[in-house]
Design a protein around this motif. Structure first.
Motif, PDB file in Angstrom:
ATOM      1  N   THR A  11      39.167  40.376  36.371  1.00 25.31           N
ATOM      2  CA  THR A  11      39.532  41.321  37.420  1.00 25.31           C
ATOM      3  C   THR A  11      40.045  42.661  36.905  1.00 25.31           C
ATOM      4  OG1 THR A  11      41.687  40.242  37.541  1.00 25.31           O
ATOM      5  CG2 THR A  11      40.036  39.559  39.150  1.00 25.31           C
ATOM      6  N   CYS A  12      40.366  42.754  35.634  1.00 27.30           N
ATOM      7  CA  CYS A  12      40.887  44.034  35.146  1.00 27.30           C
ATOM      8  C   CYS A  12      40.253  44.404  33.815  1.00 27.30           C
ATOM      9  CB  CYS A  12      42.417  43.970  35.011  1.00 27.30           C
ATOM     10  SG  CYS A  12      42.945  42.978  33.600  1.00 27.30           S
ATOM     11  N   GLY A  13      40.603  45.569  33.328  1.00 28.82           N
ATOM     12  CA  GLY A  13      40.035  46.050  32.079  1.00 28.82           C
ATOM     13  C   GLY A  13      40.391  45.181  30.889  1.00 28.82           C
ATOM     14  N   HIS A  14      41.562  44.571  30.961  1.00 31.22           N
ATOM     15  CA  HIS A  14      41.953  43.699  29.863  1.00 31.22           C
ATOM     16  C   HIS A  14      41.135  42.418  29.855  1.00 31.22           C
ATOM     17  CE1 HIS A  14      44.577  40.650  27.828  1.00 31.22           C
ATOM     18  NE2 HIS A  14      44.488  41.588  26.898  1.00 31.22           N
ATOM     19  N   CYS A  15      40.846  41.917  31.026  1.00 30.62           N
ATOM     20  CA  CYS A  15      39.950  40.747  31.134  1.00 30.62           C
ATOM     21  C   CYS A  15      38.622  41.075  30.472  1.00 30.62           C
ATOM     22  CB  CYS A  15      39.647  40.420  32.593  1.00 30.62           C
ATOM     23  SG  CYS A  15      41.064  40.014  33.603  1.00 30.62           S
ATOM     24  N   GLU A  33      27.668  43.547  27.063  1.00 28.41           N
ATOM     25  CA  GLU A  33      27.972  44.497  28.125  1.00 28.41           C
ATOM     26  C   GLU A  33      28.540  43.738  29.313  1.00 28.41           C
ATOM     27  OE1 GLU A  33      24.570  46.842  29.242  1.00 28.41           O
ATOM     28  OE2 GLU A  33      24.217  47.377  27.150  1.00 28.41           O
ATOM     29  N   VAL A  34      29.757  44.113  29.702  1.00 28.11           N
ATOM     30  CA  VAL A  34      30.405  43.460  30.843  1.00 28.11           C
ATOM     31  C   VAL A  34      30.427  44.406  32.031  1.00 28.11           C
ATOM     32  CG1 VAL A  34      32.581  42.521  31.721  1.00 28.11           C
ATOM     33  CG2 VAL A  34      31.898  42.027  29.376  1.00 28.11           C
ATOM     34  N   ASP A  35      29.965  43.922  33.161  1.00 32.97           N
ATOM     35  CA  ASP A  35      30.117  44.655  34.411  1.00 32.97           C
ATOM     36  C   ASP A  35      31.205  43.957  35.217  1.00 32.97           C
ATOM     37  OD1 ASP A  35      28.479  46.720  36.386  1.00 32.97           O
ATOM     38  OD2 ASP A  35      29.528  45.122  37.438  1.00 32.97           O
ATOM     39  N   LEU A  36      32.352  44.617  35.290  1.00 37.16           N
ATOM     40  CA  LEU A  36      33.533  44.001  35.884  1.00 37.16           C
ATOM     41  C   LEU A  36      33.336  43.661  37.366  1.00 37.16           C
ATOM     42  CD1 LEU A  36      36.215  43.208  34.726  1.00 37.16           C
ATOM     43  CD2 LEU A  36      37.087  45.484  35.251  1.00 37.16           C
ATOM     44  N   SER A  37      32.733  44.546  38.117  1.00 38.22           N
ATOM     45  CA  SER A  37      32.630  44.323  39.563  1.00 38.22           C
ATOM     46  C   SER A  37      31.723  43.148  39.913  1.00 38.22           C
ATOM     47  CB  SER A  37      32.176  45.601  40.279  1.00 38.22           C
ATOM     48  OG  SER A  37      30.977  46.069  39.745  1.00 38.22           O
TER      49      SER A  37
END
Ligand code: 9UX
Length: 68
Positions: A11-15, A33-37
């Motif tokens: 849920t956050c940048g640290h995750c 490559e991580v897409d958080l949303s």
């Protein structure tokens, strides 16, 4: 090889950093490559050196679930 993992619970940048870091540490992983949303994580890797099971384990060790 390139695959797309669905990771639950980021849920956050640290995750995002935790998951990216854990996957990049795996021998044979060349790009993450991580897409958080969306929770989508695209991983480019050498299948002679690592596997989706290794990736699942690495993500779960950080406290997130890989869905299907
Ligand atoms: Mo902050 Mo990301 O607790 O889990 S690191 S939301």
């Amino acid at each position: 090889m390139e695959i797309s993992l669905n990771v639950k619970g980021m849920t956050c940048g640290h995750c995002k950093s935790s998951v990216e870091g854990a996957l990049r540490e795996l021998d044979g992983v060349t790009s993450v490559e991580v897409d958080l949303s969306s929770g989508k994580v695209n991983v480019t890797y050498d299948q002679a050196k690592t596997s989706t099971d290794d990736m699942r384990q690495a993500v779960e060790d950080q406290g997130y679930d890989v869905v299907a």
